[in-house]
Scaffold this active site. Sequence first.
Site, PDB file in Angstrom:
ATOM      1  N   ASN A 115       0.855  -1.194   0.000  1.00 38.52           N
ATOM      2  CA  ASN A 115       0.000   0.000   0.000  1.00 38.52           C
ATOM      3  C   ASN A 115       0.890   1.243   0.000  1.00 38.52           C
ATOM      4  OD1 ASN A 115      -1.708   2.118   0.456  1.00 38.52           O
ATOM      5  ND2 ASN A 115      -2.481   1.401   2.430  1.00 38.52           N
ATOM      6  N   PHE A 117       0.154   4.211   0.057  1.00 39.52           N
ATOM      7  CA  PHE A 117      -0.397   5.337   0.807  1.00 39.52           C
ATOM      8  C   PHE A 117      -0.556   5.058   2.299  1.00 39.52           C
ATOM      9  CE2 PHE A 117      -1.753   6.060  -3.575  1.00 39.52           C
ATOM     10  CZ  PHE A 117      -1.230   7.340  -3.756  1.00 39.52           C
ATOM     11  N   THR A 147      -1.347  -1.442  -4.253  1.00 35.37           N
ATOM     12  CA  THR A 147      -2.791  -1.193  -4.217  1.00 35.37           C
ATOM     13  C   THR A 147      -3.067   0.185  -4.821  1.00 35.37           C
ATOM     14  OG1 THR A 147      -2.549  -0.384  -1.964  1.00 35.37           O
ATOM     15  CG2 THR A 147      -3.305  -2.644  -2.220  1.00 35.37           C
ATOM     16  N   GLY A 173      -0.218  -1.270   6.610  1.00 32.25           N
ATOM     17  CA  GLY A 173      -0.713  -1.334   7.976  1.00 32.25           C
ATOM     18  C   GLY A 173      -1.648  -2.532   8.108  1.00 32.25           C
ATOM     19  N   ASP A 174      -2.317  -2.619   9.269  1.00 33.19           N
ATOM     20  CA  ASP A 174      -3.195  -3.770   9.515  1.00 33.19           C
ATOM     21  C   ASP A 174      -4.399  -3.808   8.572  1.00 33.19           C
ATOM     22  OD1 ASP A 174      -1.697  -4.795  11.685  1.00 33.19           O
ATOM     23  OD2 ASP A 174      -2.520  -3.231  12.961  1.00 33.19           O
ATOM     24  N   GLU A 179      -8.097  -6.829   4.839  1.00 28.61           N
ATOM     25  CA  GLU A 179      -8.701  -6.964   3.501  1.00 28.61           C
ATOM     26  C   GLU A 179      -8.286  -8.288   2.852  1.00 28.61           C
ATOM     27  OE1 GLU A 179      -8.165  -3.734   0.789  1.00 28.61           O
ATOM     28  OE2 GLU A 179      -8.780  -2.245   2.254  1.00 28.61           O
ATOM     29  N   ARG A 278      -1.214  13.653  17.423  1.00 23.58           N
ATOM     30  CA  ARG A 278      -2.669  13.825  17.347  1.00 23.58           C
ATOM     31  C   ARG A 278      -3.408  12.902  18.323  1.00 23.58           C
ATOM     32  NH1 ARG A 278      -5.500   9.801  13.511  1.00 23.58           N
ATOM     33  NH2 ARG A 278      -3.742   8.588  12.820  1.00 23.58           N
ATOM     34  N   ASP A 445     -11.039  -2.986  13.550  1.00 23.29           N
ATOM     35  CA  ASP A 445      -9.727  -2.980  12.897  1.00 23.29           C
ATOM     36  C   ASP A 445      -9.385  -1.612  12.307  1.00 23.29           C
ATOM     37  OD1 ASP A 445      -9.568  -5.623  13.591  1.00 23.29           O
ATOM     38  OD2 ASP A 445     -10.175  -6.384  11.638  1.00 23.29           O
ATOM     39  N   GLY A 446      -9.751  -0.568  13.030  1.00 23.73           N
ATOM     40  CA  GLY A 446      -9.375   0.788  12.619  1.00 23.73           C
ATOM     41  C   GLY A 446     -10.328   1.452  11.643  1.00 23.73           C
TER      42      GLY A 446
HETATM   43  N1  LIG Z   1      -3.950   3.276  -3.330  1.00 21.96           N
HETATM   44  C1  LIG Z   1      -4.800   3.485  -2.337  1.00 21.96           C
HETATM   45  N2  LIG Z   1      -5.546   4.602  -2.268  1.00 21.96           N
HETATM   46  C2  LIG Z   1      -6.394   4.817  -1.258  1.00 21.96           C
HETATM   47  N3  LIG Z   1      -6.584   3.951  -0.232  1.00 21.96           N
HETATM   48  C3  LIG Z   1      -5.876   2.830  -0.236  1.00 21.96           C
HETATM   49  C4  LIG Z   1      -4.937   2.534  -1.272  1.00 21.96           C
HETATM   50  N4  LIG Z   1      -4.362   1.334  -1.014  1.00 21.96           N
HETATM   51  C5  LIG Z   1      -4.926   0.899   0.141  1.00 21.96           C
HETATM   52  N5  LIG Z   1      -5.823   1.786   0.605  1.00 21.96           N
HETATM   53  C6  LIG Z   1      -6.609   1.711   1.837  1.00 21.96           C
HETATM   54  O1  LIG Z   1      -5.870   2.252   2.918  1.00 21.96           O
HETATM   55  C7  LIG Z   1      -6.398   1.744   4.139  1.00 21.96           C
HETATM   56  C8  LIG Z   1      -5.321   1.651   5.193  1.00 21.96           C
HETATM   57  O2  LIG Z   1      -4.315   0.840   4.759  1.00 21.96           O
HETATM   58  P1  LIG Z   1      -3.135   0.328   5.686  1.00 21.96           P
HETATM   59  O3  LIG Z   1      -3.648  -0.628   6.646  1.00 21.96           O
HETATM   60  O4  LIG Z   1      -2.040  -0.120   4.805  1.00 21.96           O
HETATM   61  O5  LIG Z   1      -2.605   1.648   6.359  1.00 21.96           O
HETATM   62  P2  LIG Z   1      -2.609   2.273   7.797  1.00 21.96           P
HETATM   63  O6  LIG Z   1      -1.417   3.142   7.838  1.00 21.96           O
HETATM   64  O7  LIG Z   1      -2.692   1.305   8.905  1.00 21.96           O
HETATM   65  O8  LIG Z   1      -3.857   3.152   7.735  1.00 21.96           O
HETATM   66  P3  LIG Z   1      -3.934   4.701   7.641  1.00 21.96           P
HETATM   67  O9  LIG Z   1      -2.662   5.238   7.071  1.00 21.96           O
HETATM   68  O10 LIG Z   1      -5.146   4.942   6.742  1.00 21.96           O
HETATM   69  O11 LIG Z   1      -4.162   5.119   9.052  1.00 21.96           O
HETATM   70  C9  LIG Z   1      -7.058   0.424   3.759  1.00 21.96           C
HETATM   71  O12 LIG Z   1      -8.425   0.537   4.076  1.00 21.96           O
HETATM   72  C10 LIG Z   1      -6.896   0.313   2.249  1.00 21.96           C
HETATM   73  O13 LIG Z   1      -8.046  -0.147   1.618  1.00 21.96           O
END
Ligand SMILES: Nc1ncnc2c1ncn2[C@@H]1O[C@H](COP(=O)(O)OP(=O)(O)OP(=O)(O)O)[C@@H](O)[C@H]1O
Length: 481
Positions: A115, A117, A147, A173-174, A179, A278, A445-446
């Site tokens: 991911n 992002f 992703t 992340g989790d 997913e 935050r 799960d967040g």
């Molecule tokens: N390319 C993308 N654009 C937008 N959302 C995405 C993308 N890839 C994954 N996601 C979404 O980002 C969410 C969080 O992903 P991940 O668990 O990797 O990060 P996190 O750091 O724990 O969460 P966050 O940064 O949102 O607090 C997931 O719900 C996933 O569906």
Amino acid sequence: MVETMTEMIRVNGMPAKATLTAGDLQWHLKGGELQCLSIESEILGISLEGREITVRAFVSGLKGLSCGEGDPGKREMKDFIMEMPTEVIADNWSERFRDCIGSLGRPKRVFIILNPFGGKRSARRIFDTKIKPLLVAANLRYTLQETEYQLHAQELTYKLDLLKYDGIVCVSGDGVFVEMVNGLLQREDWDTAIKVPLGIIPAGTGNGLSKSILDAVGEMHSIQHATFAVIRGHKRSLDVTTVSQGERKFFSILMLTWGLLADIDIESEKYRWMGSTRLDFYCFLRVMNLRKYHGHIEFVPAPGHEACGEPMKDRGNPSGEVDNSVKERNCGAEVSHSYQGPTVSFENSDWRYLDGPFVATSVVNVPWVGEDAKTAPEAKFSDGFLDLVVIKECPKSALVSILLKCKDGSYVNSPYVMYLKVKAFKLVPGNRVGDPLKGGIVDVDGEVVARGNAQEGDRMAYGPPIQLTVDRGLATVFSPR
Ligand SMILES: Nc1ncnc2c1ncn2[C@@H]1O[C@H](COP(=O)(O)OP(=O)(O)OP(=O)(O)O)[C@@H](O)[C@H]1O
């Protein structure tokens, strides 16, 4: 059984007598100093060029070579160049090395979902600089897929040709891991698909699962350590929770939370610009303006935890708000071939209950729900139970101390915290005390699952019962040992 090989060689230019057994590589330097590498727990792989074998290891930089003994602490990649007397001997040794490593049953090819992002949006850089070098050294082949949108990871695991891979790993992340599990359980072949080993390399904001996996075996929590866990390829079972409300359902790995922690987790999003402070800031704000919620919870206690709450059978079901029978599934016209949740019925179980007001309620599957939040210190990966944490009446001063002690899990010893294990759980979330028009947030799960001020896309309604049941050890995760 691999027989022992011994040879006079040079290691990193120093003359040494080296011995290779099935379990380790040892060498005595001139002067008598013994060095040792455990093949299983320290060696990534080898490469051969002429008379030189390069042994690529992931070892403690501080304590020297441990030969797999004790806590390695922080590790780093290190190469050992073994200069053999002849090319023929080098060939024999490298073949023996490959046999030893090959017999460990490590994964050969994995599908990686990254991911870009997640967290600080640095997963791509993390992959190139920290993960890829380890995978290459271990000769672990991979297909990398980034992703591109929310739920893309779920789609990918839903469609993936699983025969091509020995595991699926997320660099995220989790949320992405959850997913992946949901995607596998939506497949027609869910019962075999969910047995594919899953790995997680932390690159998100919430990295509770990777912390739980590494901490459970005393390994440091880092990107490289999590990568090495995938390379070593040991496996452990992981409970999966089915979250359902009527016909709607999905699967959870970490936790359901409602009340204080959910409010902090979700509402603090608007202060993202503050960075990591935050959560502390919003936590302080919420404790100062403490909210309590009406509502009702029910649970089937695990053995030894029967003393908590009140028996449902003495309460009856005057409001009719929770139906404890598990309904026959798939009785509608549409027959789904995906996983529908556990078939076990709790209808005749001894349900117990607690009525609100509640400050916070969490139902947790693994010990750590974040890198510095040990919310369920007694949680086990595959005991088939969920850890229930309830805070009702609590002075603000005690609450501050509870929140500070979340970091090491010792908060569960507070007299204001009820901490027990349950087999099944139901939440009937109510509105804020003193503000009947405002509801709370149910966070799984967040992610927001249901909230008082419902929004499009919320998976469940706020108010009707949300039920949690557990499948013991349904999923499989890569673990360092
Ligand atoms: N390319 C993308 N654009 C937008 N959302 C995405 C993308 N890839 C994954 N996601 C979404 O980002 C969410 C969080 O992903 P991940 O668990 O990797 O990060 P996190 O750091 O724990 O969460 P966050 O940064 O949102 O607090 C997931 O719900 C996933 O569906």
